[in-house]
Design a protein around this motif. Structure first.
Motif, PDB file in Angstrom:
ATOM      1  N   ILE A  34       0.844  -1.202   0.000  1.00  0.00           N
ATOM      2  CA  ILE A  34       0.000   0.000   0.000  1.00  0.00           C
ATOM      3  C   ILE A  34       0.876   1.248   0.000  1.00  0.00           C
ATOM      4  O   ILE A  34       0.651   2.180  -0.780  1.00  0.00           O
ATOM      5  CB  ILE A  34      -0.956  -0.005   1.208  1.00  0.00           C
ATOM      6  CG1 ILE A  34      -1.962  -1.148   1.076  1.00  0.00           C
ATOM      7  CG2 ILE A  34      -1.672   1.341   1.347  1.00  0.00           C
ATOM      8  CD1 ILE A  34      -2.752  -1.438   2.328  1.00  0.00           C
ATOM      9  N   SER A  37       2.413   2.138  -3.308  1.00  0.00           N
ATOM     10  CA  SER A  37       1.517   2.761  -4.286  1.00  0.00           C
ATOM     11  C   SER A  37       1.537   4.281  -4.176  1.00  0.00           C
ATOM     12  O   SER A  37       1.116   4.978  -5.099  1.00  0.00           O
ATOM     13  CB  SER A  37       0.090   2.228  -4.122  1.00  0.00           C
ATOM     14  OG  SER A  37      -0.553   2.797  -2.992  1.00  0.00           O
ATOM     15  N   ALA A 111      -0.618  11.605  -1.176  1.00  0.00           N
ATOM     16  CA  ALA A 111      -1.822  10.789  -1.381  1.00  0.00           C
ATOM     17  C   ALA A 111      -3.094  11.618  -1.189  1.00  0.00           C
ATOM     18  O   ALA A 111      -4.043  11.490  -1.970  1.00  0.00           O
ATOM     19  CB  ALA A 111      -1.821   9.598  -0.424  1.00  0.00           C
ATOM     20  N   ALA A 115      -5.888  12.446  -3.884  1.00  0.00           N
ATOM     21  CA  ALA A 115      -7.286  12.095  -3.599  1.00  0.00           C
ATOM     22  C   ALA A 115      -8.188  13.315  -3.731  1.00  0.00           C
ATOM     23  O   ALA A 115      -9.305  13.228  -4.259  1.00  0.00           O
ATOM     24  CB  ALA A 115      -7.404  11.482  -2.202  1.00  0.00           C
ATOM     25  N   VAL A 128     -13.310   6.129  -3.015  1.00  0.00           N
ATOM     26  CA  VAL A 128     -12.182   5.217  -3.244  1.00  0.00           C
ATOM     27  C   VAL A 128     -10.864   5.961  -3.082  1.00  0.00           C
ATOM     28  O   VAL A 128      -9.921   5.453  -2.454  1.00  0.00           O
ATOM     29  CB  VAL A 128     -12.286   4.579  -4.650  1.00  0.00           C
ATOM     30  CG1 VAL A 128     -11.027   3.801  -4.998  1.00  0.00           C
ATOM     31  CG2 VAL A 128     -13.507   3.697  -4.743  1.00  0.00           C
ATOM     32  N   ALA A 129     -10.781   7.173  -3.630  1.00  0.00           N
ATOM     33  CA  ALA A 129      -9.535   7.944  -3.561  1.00  0.00           C
ATOM     34  C   ALA A 129      -9.158   8.282  -2.119  1.00  0.00           C
ATOM     35  O   ALA A 129      -7.986   8.150  -1.729  1.00  0.00           O
ATOM     36  CB  ALA A 129      -9.666   9.228  -4.391  1.00  0.00           C
ATOM     37  N   TRP A 132      -8.088   5.110  -0.188  1.00  0.00           N
ATOM     38  CA  TRP A 132      -6.719   4.787  -0.594  1.00  0.00           C
ATOM     39  C   TRP A 132      -5.709   5.721   0.095  1.00  0.00           C
ATOM     40  O   TRP A 132      -4.699   5.253   0.630  1.00  0.00           O
ATOM     41  CB  TRP A 132      -6.620   4.864  -2.118  1.00  0.00           C
ATOM     42  CG  TRP A 132      -5.233   4.851  -2.642  1.00  0.00           C
ATOM     43  CD1 TRP A 132      -4.379   3.784  -2.726  1.00  0.00           C
ATOM     44  CD2 TRP A 132      -4.523   5.965  -3.160  1.00  0.00           C
ATOM     45  NE1 TRP A 132      -3.184   4.183  -3.265  1.00  0.00           N
ATOM     46  CE2 TRP A 132      -3.252   5.515  -3.539  1.00  0.00           C
ATOM     47  CE3 TRP A 132      -4.851   7.309  -3.335  1.00  0.00           C
ATOM     48  CZ2 TRP A 132      -2.295   6.367  -4.088  1.00  0.00           C
ATOM     49  CZ3 TRP A 132      -3.900   8.149  -3.885  1.00  0.00           C
ATOM     50  CH2 TRP A 132      -2.644   7.674  -4.248  1.00  0.00           C
ATOM     51  N   LEU A 135      -5.385   4.782   3.687  1.00  0.00           N
ATOM     52  CA  LEU A 135      -4.616   3.539   3.832  1.00  0.00           C
ATOM     53  C   LEU A 135      -3.117   3.784   3.660  1.00  0.00           C
ATOM     54  O   LEU A 135      -2.302   3.149   4.342  1.00  0.00           O
ATOM     55  CB  LEU A 135      -5.108   2.487   2.836  1.00  0.00           C
ATOM     56  CG  LEU A 135      -6.466   1.872   3.151  1.00  0.00           C
ATOM     57  CD1 LEU A 135      -6.930   0.978   2.006  1.00  0.00           C
ATOM     58  CD2 LEU A 135      -6.425   1.107   4.473  1.00  0.00           C
ATOM     59  N   ILE A 136      -2.759   4.693   2.777  1.00  0.00           N
ATOM     60  CA  ILE A 136      -1.335   5.031   2.637  1.00  0.00           C
ATOM     61  C   ILE A 136      -0.827   5.621   3.943  1.00  0.00           C
ATOM     62  O   ILE A 136       0.237   5.238   4.445  1.00  0.00           O
ATOM     63  CB  ILE A 136      -1.087   5.980   1.448  1.00  0.00           C
ATOM     64  CG1 ILE A 136      -1.236   5.200   0.150  1.00  0.00           C
ATOM     65  CG2 ILE A 136       0.298   6.621   1.537  1.00  0.00           C
ATOM     66  CD1 ILE A 136      -1.033   5.999  -1.101  1.00  0.00           C
ATOM     67  N   SER A 139      -0.547   2.906   6.480  1.00  0.00           N
ATOM     68  CA  SER A 139       0.568   2.010   6.175  1.00  0.00           C
ATOM     69  C   SER A 139       1.890   2.564   6.683  1.00  0.00           C
ATOM     70  O   SER A 139       2.766   1.809   7.115  1.00  0.00           O
ATOM     71  CB  SER A 139       0.652   1.737   4.665  1.00  0.00           C
ATOM     72  OG  SER A 139       1.184   2.844   3.957  1.00  0.00           O
TER      73      SER A 139
END
Length: 179
Positions: A34, A37, A111, A115, A128-129, A132, A135-136, A139
């Protein structure tokens, strides 16, 4: 000063909880993917794909992204050098960070910048953006290289830089469209 000490205590407690359990190595494998990405090439790919697939509107997203990153990166480096906050220590770290300091999280800033761009230009993709982007940020904590407050500051930085870039490019876009 007390509030900063409370933030540090909270940060260390959360990091300890995230990194001191028997599943932390397995969790880190997923977190590494993750986090990767958010290394950067995907952002250029998204901008170029938007331009290719959506013409002038996609080019507007690409230009806004370039302006946003041109604003964000220098501010990010100044904040890193100003805060000089050490990364989490005495806990496992599952990757080697590119620099010594943790505040703000550059991965998270980028990120959330992306987004925010995606949600502005393509609202159906907003959920979704932002998931994500979140989550970055998570992470980075799970990999042992950032604290929660680093993530929050990074997210705010990304959002503010995108808003400023949008104000700049919106004016240019509408001036060009009216000629």
């Amino acid at each position: 000063m007390r509030s900063f000490t409370a933030v540090q205590r909270f940060d260390h407690t959360v990091s300890y909880l995230c990194l001191s359990h028997r599943f932390s190595a397995a969790t880190a494998k997923v977190a590494r993917v993750i986090s990767h990405s958010g290394d950067g090439p995907l952002y250029a790919g998204i901008g170029l794909a938007a331009w290719w697939l959506d013409g002038a509107f996609g080019l507007w997203l690409l230009c806004t992204g370039i302006v946003a990153f041109a604003i964000e990166l220098p501010i990010y480096w100044v904040l890193k050098r100003s805060f000089r906050r050490a990364r989490p220590s005495q806990l496992p770290a599952f990757i080697t960070p590119s620099d010594l300091y943790s505040m703000p999280s550059g991965h998270t800033a980028a990120a959330f910048l992306m987004a925010s761009l995606i949600s502005t230009f393509y609202p159906p993709l907003a959920t979704v953006a932002f998931i994500w982007a979140g989550l970055i940020g998570l992470s980075r904590v799970l990999l042992g290289v950032h604290f929660v407050s680093d993530i929050l500051v990074g997210a705010v930085l990304g959002l503010l830089c995108t808003a400023l870039a949008q104000n700049i490019t919106d004016d240019l876009y509408w001036m060009a469209a009216s000629t």
